[in-house]
Write a protein that holds these residues in place. Structure first.
Motif, PDB file in Angstrom:
ATOM      1  N   UNK A  17       0.847  -1.205   0.000  1.00  0.00           N
ATOM      2  CA  UNK A  17       0.000   0.000   0.000  1.00  0.00           C
ATOM      3  C   UNK A  17       0.884   1.257   0.000  1.00  0.00           C
ATOM      4  N   UNK A  18       0.389   2.343  -0.585  1.00  0.00           N
ATOM      5  CA  UNK A  18       1.185   3.566  -0.707  1.00  0.00           C
ATOM      6  C   UNK A  18       1.789   4.068   0.608  1.00  0.00           C
ATOM      7  N   UNK A  19       1.047   3.996   1.707  1.00  0.00           N
ATOM      8  CA  UNK A  19       1.589   4.499   2.970  1.00  0.00           C
ATOM      9  C   UNK A  19       2.776   3.665   3.445  1.00  0.00           C
ATOM     10  N   UNK A  20       2.737   2.358   3.199  1.00  0.00           N
ATOM     11  CA  UNK A  20       3.881   1.500   3.569  1.00  0.00           C
ATOM     12  C   UNK A  20       5.072   1.772   2.663  1.00  0.00           C
ATOM     13  N   UNK A  21       4.814   2.040   1.379  1.00  0.00           N
ATOM     14  CA  UNK A  21       5.892   2.388   0.455  1.00  0.00           C
ATOM     15  C   UNK A  21       6.573   3.681   0.910  1.00  0.00           C
ATOM     16  N   UNK A  22       5.767   4.646   1.330  1.00  0.00           N
ATOM     17  CA  UNK A  22       6.322   5.917   1.809  1.00  0.00           C
ATOM     18  C   UNK A  22       7.180   5.697   3.048  1.00  0.00           C
ATOM     19  N   UNK A  23       6.715   4.838   3.933  1.00  0.00           N
ATOM     20  CA  UNK A  23       7.484   4.545   5.143  1.00  0.00           C
ATOM     21  C   UNK A  23       8.812   3.885   4.795  1.00  0.00           C
TER      22      UNK A  23
END
Length: 75
Positions: A17-23
């Motif tokens: 998911x995008x938020x995990x990629x950002x993290x």
């Protein structure tokens, strides 16, 4: 770790998911910044930090205890 293994991990990151990629990107960016930092811990310093973190019952000094120790050193 081999380059192929690293590529496989990075490819899997793109499926997260995008938020995990950002993290993940934030963590890797921080690691890069640490590599460019002027200050680095020596192996001895790293060992001391690890020893202190592993200490089961660390002793923390109060501000007053620190003052008393410094006063005794000056005398």
């Amino acid at each position: 770790m081999k380059k192929e293994q690293i590529r496989a991990v990075l490819d899997r990151v793109l499926t997260w998911p995008p938020e995990r990629q950002e993290e993940a990107a934030r963590v890797l960016t921080e690691m890069e910044a640490q590599d460019r930092a002027d200050l680095q811990l020596s192996d001895e310093q790293v060992a001391e930090v690890e020893r202190r973190l592993a200490e089961p019952d660390p002793k923390f000094l109060t501000l007053e205890e620190v003052r008393i120790r410094f006063m005794h050193r000056r005398a």
